[in-house]
Design a protein around this motif. Structure first.
Motif, short mmCIF file in Angstrom:
data_model
loop_
_atom_site.label_atom_id
_atom_site.label_comp_id
_atom_site.label_asym_id
_atom_site.label_seq_id
_atom_site.Cartn_x
_atom_site.Cartn_y
_atom_site.Cartn_z
N VAL B 136 39.38 42.55 79.86
CA VAL B 136 39.69 43.76 79.10
C VAL B 136 38.99 43.70 77.74
O VAL B 136 38.46 44.70 77.25
N GLY B 137 38.91 42.50 77.15
CA GLY B 137 38.33 42.35 75.82
C GLY B 137 36.88 42.81 75.73
O GLY B 137 36.44 43.30 74.69
N VAL B 138 36.11 42.62 76.81
CA VAL B 138 34.70 43.00 76.75
C VAL B 138 34.45 44.43 77.20
O VAL B 138 33.36 44.96 77.05
N LEU B 139 35.46 45.07 77.78
CA LEU B 139 35.30 46.46 78.18
C LEU B 139 35.28 47.34 76.94
O LEU B 139 35.97 47.05 75.95
N PRO B 140 34.51 48.42 76.95
CA PRO B 140 34.36 49.23 75.74
C PRO B 140 35.64 49.90 75.23
O PRO B 140 36.12 49.57 74.14
N LEU B 141 36.26 50.78 76.00
CA LEU B 141 37.33 51.62 75.45
C LEU B 141 38.64 50.88 75.23
O LEU B 141 39.36 51.12 74.27
N VAL B 142 38.98 49.99 76.16
CA VAL B 142 40.30 49.36 76.12
C VAL B 142 40.26 48.00 75.42
O VAL B 142 41.24 47.27 75.43
N GLY B 143 39.13 47.68 74.79
CA GLY B 143 38.97 46.37 74.15
C GLY B 143 40.07 46.06 73.15
O GLY B 143 40.45 44.91 72.96
N GLY B 144 40.65 47.09 72.51
CA GLY B 144 41.69 46.89 71.49
C GLY B 144 42.98 46.32 72.05
O GLY B 144 43.84 45.86 71.30
N LEU B 145 43.14 46.34 73.37
CA LEU B 145 44.39 45.88 73.96
C LEU B 145 44.43 44.36 74.10
O LEU B 145 45.48 43.77 74.33
N ALA B 146 43.27 43.69 73.97
CA ALA B 146 43.22 42.26 74.23
C ALA B 146 43.63 41.37 73.06
O ALA B 146 44.31 40.38 73.26
N PRO B 147 43.19 41.63 71.80
CA PRO B 147 43.57 40.71 70.72
C PRO B 147 45.07 40.77 70.44
O PRO B 147 45.71 41.81 70.64
N PRO B 148 45.65 39.64 69.98
CA PRO B 148 47.10 39.58 69.74
C PRO B 148 47.54 40.57 68.68
O PRO B 148 46.86 40.75 67.66
N VAL B 149 48.69 41.23 68.93
CA VAL B 149 49.22 42.19 67.96
C VAL B 149 50.63 41.82 67.50
O VAL B 149 51.06 42.20 66.42
#
Lengths: 341, 402
Positions: B136-149
């Motif tokens: 998911v991290g390398v995909l363009p649109l949904v990349g924001g879902l991968a880093p810890p929040v």
């Protein structure tokens, strides 16, 4: 079933109850008239310190426990009602109410009366609250959509099955330091209320905790009972023009009455032995219960000895209390049994 | 049945719905909140700002956290963990019922489920979710879902279970609890059955006495146990020196035992304390088992015990499981008896928690106590999830047939 066969079936169970309940009770009764003392002896000890020319020697009389095989020797002395006197302190009671005494304020300084006051308040105040809250939840759930009932019952069971000490702790942690509920209270009242600082707020929390803990039990019992209300009676009540409240008052509540007696009986027994929440809240500085009093007497004190005699006396008094509370309900059960039989 | 007058007015409907929501929140909130606290660093966990506890910003900065992908994965796993036993639990139990012993099937299924949950949760899920996260991290649109929040740390659990030896107390608790449940049920079913079928006044008197025994505060009994338990070596030694009995007892231990601190002695104590409740509940259950069953067996030539063994035992398991759950709760939740009668080496979990509180209260200690408390609650949570129906039927059993 023949009586002989019955006796064989119940023998292991009855034997366990005799050895681990009846026998300890008898021994507590016996122990409450004795005091176990460690025997001391006076020993002359000469201790010398090196000094100039001569030693300086001092002899002193010291009392120390007599040891045999490395263990202190103890003796058991019959003291009659002394243990009861030490627990109940009738002299202090008389002093409190004689002219110049402090009245109730003085009585509350005595552990036993303080514990009795709290235990009775706790038992009698939580009883109607538990039954009332349980009833309201049961009535509300009975009108809810069927698919939601399972999850609500699941969530309601959580406070009931949780370890009481842990449950009390989890509520205490909501207030710890600047915890979320302390902050919420400050926001609501505009004042800084510290719930674990004074007696009455702790008492409110102790009562609230117990209602939270036991209401699910009352709720489940009442909810199950609601499923067995006679629908024909309800319908004829509607035909007769009874309002919702009248149906509740004259059909549903009478049907629930025996279940309320059951819940009341169980709750009286359980609330009277209130103990775990005092541990969880560390409330002993402000409020103690009868069971906590016995517990604290049984715990080894600084020198490692346990006040078994006084603990036994307080146990006997605790037991007399619960029997007195239960007699009305037991008599009722007894009468029901004989009417049926 | 649809009588119009039975329908609620809209106002009443909303009010009762709202009330149920409020009650559900009150019932679950302390537990959910402490569970959240246990995964945060003290600065977050003890903060007065609720959002700090929920999101854990300090924890996120110092100890890392979880991403949206992780949260979704956990949510899916939790729903699956909830749904599977509800949907397929009964079938699984039937499948595992070796030799037609349904309860054995239930116990095996529950154990298997717990083990599977542990394996999937700890070994399978983390690498799988990590993999998804990288993708998911390398995909363009949904990349924001991968880093810890959201901040997350398991360090308090690690400290409690490994460094502070909570696993030993866990084993002690489980041993004690299993012992109490097994002994309590074996003794209790016999008595419960006997009392349900007897028509002599003796049965009535046993039940009334048991009811009074149930009311006794436990400290009253412990006051009676303590002196003999502490001195049991001296008290029992003459038995060990008797001519015939002595050598037999010598097979079990060389000298008379000191009962204080012995887990099996505490098992017997808890069984006895629990016995009044157990026989009342099982008696109520056996009353609902038709008498024709054992009478038929008697006519066919069974003794009373034979009838019990061949006819009643196979059908009694629902009642036994329900009663067993309550014995489990009593033994597992006990603080008073275990803290007075067990020594340091055999301490169980609940008294151990109060030790966490007593130690020099740094904020880390406090959160470790929270983690320990959550660890104690987790098995109970699973228990309700698997056995909700049995617990509910148990609560009503006493009331309906009392």
């Amino acid at each position: 079933m023949k009586t002989r066969t019955l006796l064989w079936f119940v023998a292991p169970s009855v034997a366990l109850m005799l050895v681990f309940i009846a026998l300890p009770l008898a021994s507590v009764f016996w122990q409450s008239f004795f005091v176990t003392r460690t025997l001391f002896q006076e020993v002359t000890v000469e201790s010398c310190q090196p000094g100039f020319l001569t030693q300086t020697c001092t002899t002193e009389l010291r009392s120390q426990p007599i040891l045999r095989d490395g263990k202190p020797v103890t003796e058991r002395v019959f003291v009659g009602w002394e243990n009861y006197r030490l627990v109940m302190r009738p002299d202090a009671l008389v002093a409190a109410f004689s002219p110049g005494g402090g009245g109730w304020a003085d009585v509350r300084q005595i552990d036993f009366w303080r514990a009795l006051r709290f235990t009775l308040t706790f038992t009698l105040v939580t009883l109607p609250l538990v039954i009332g809250l349980g009833l309201v939840i049961a009535l509300a759930l009975n009108t809810a959509i069927a698919s939601l009932r399972g999850p609500i019952i699941f969530v309601s069971l959580l406070p009931f099955i949780i370890t009481p000490v842990v449950g009390a702790l989890s509520i205490r942690w909501l207030f710890i330091g600047d915890g979320i509920l302390t902050a919420a209270l400050r926001w609501l009242t505009g004042e800084n209320v510290i719930m674990f600082a004074q007696g009455w707020t702790i008492e409110v929390l102790l009562l609230t905790y117990r209602v939270w803990h036991v209401a699910p039990f009352a709720f489940i019992v009442f909810y199950a009972a609601l499923q067995t209300v006679n629908q024909d009676t309800l319908e004829s009540a509607v035909v007769d023009g009874a309002s919702r409240f009248e149906r509740l008052r004259y059909v549903i509540l009478p049907h629930l009455a025996p279940f309320m007696v059951f819940v009341a009986l169980i709750h009286l027994m359980d609330a009277y032995r209130v103990f775990d929440e005092i541990v969880g809240f560390s409330a002993q500085a402000h409020h103690i219960s009868l069971q906590w009093l016995t517990y604290s007497l049984l715990m080894p004190d600084g020198s490692g000895s346990r006040a078994i005699g006084r603990a036994s006396a307080s146990s006997m008094l605790t037991m007399i209390g619960i029997v007195a509370l239960l007699i009305p309900l037991l008599v009722r059960t007894w009468r029901d049994h004989h009417q049926k039989g | 049945m649809t009588v119009r007058a039975f329908r609620l007015s809209p106002g009443l409907k909303v009010a009762s719905g709202l009330f149920l929501v409020v009650w559900s929140v009150i019932a679950a909130f302390p537990l959910v909140w402490t569970a959240l606290m246990s995964f945060r660093l003290p600065l977050d966990a003890l903060s007065s700002d609720p959002m700090a506890v929920i999101l854990g910003p300090v924890t996120l900065a110092r100890a890392g956290g979880v991403s949206v992908v992780d949260l979704v994965a956990v949510a899916v796993a939790a729903i699956a963990a909830w749904w599977l036993p509800a949907r397929h639990g009964a079938a699984g139990a039937r499948l595992l019922a070796v030799g037609g012993m349904e309860p054995l099937g239930w116990v095996l299924a529950a154990l298997l489920y717990a083990v599977a949950l542990g394996i999937v949760g700890l070994l399978v899920l983390p690498p799988l979710v990590g993999l998804v996260e990288t993708i998911v991290g390398v995909l363009p649109l949904v990349g924001g879902l991968a880093p810890p929040v959201v901040g997350f740390t398991g360090e308090h659990y690690e400290a409690v279970w490994i460094a502070r030896g909570f696993h030993k107390e866990f084993v002690n608790s489980i041993t004690l609890t299993v012992g109490v449940v097994v002994v309590s049920l074996s003794v209790g079913t016999l008595a419960g059955y006997g009392l349900a079928r007897a028509r002599t006044p003796i049965a009535f008197w046993i039940l009334v006495t048991a009811l009074i025994f149930r009311a006794l505060p436990h400290s009253v009994l412990v006051a009676g146990y303590l002196p003999p338990f502490l001195n049991s070596h001296e008290i029992l030694q003459p038995l060990w020196e008797m001519p015939v009995l002595g050598p037999v007892l010598g097979l079990f231990s060389d000298t008379a035992p000191t009962l204080y601190g012995q887990p099996w002695a505490v098992v017997l104590v808890l069984v006895a304390i629990n016995q009044p409740f157990t026989i009342w509940m099982l008696r109520s259950f056996f009353l609902s088992v038709p008498t024709e069953l054992d009478e038929a067996a008697r006519v066919d030539g069974c003794s009373q015990f034979g009838a019990f063994w061949r006819v009643i035992v196979p059908v009694m398991w629902p009642g036994v499981i329900t009663t067993g759950l309550f014995s489990f709760l009593l033994a597992y939740n006990d603080y008073l008896v275990t803290s007075l009668l067990l020594d340091q080496a055999n301490k169980t979990m609940v008294p151990a928690i109060s030790q966490f509180l007593g130690s020099d209260n740094t904020t880390t200690d406090q959160i470790q106590a929270v983690a320990a408390a959550v660890s104690v609650t987790a098995p109970l949570f699973l228990l309700v999830m698997v056995f909700q129906r049995q617990i509910v039927s148990g609560l009503t059993l006493g009331a309906v047939k009392g």
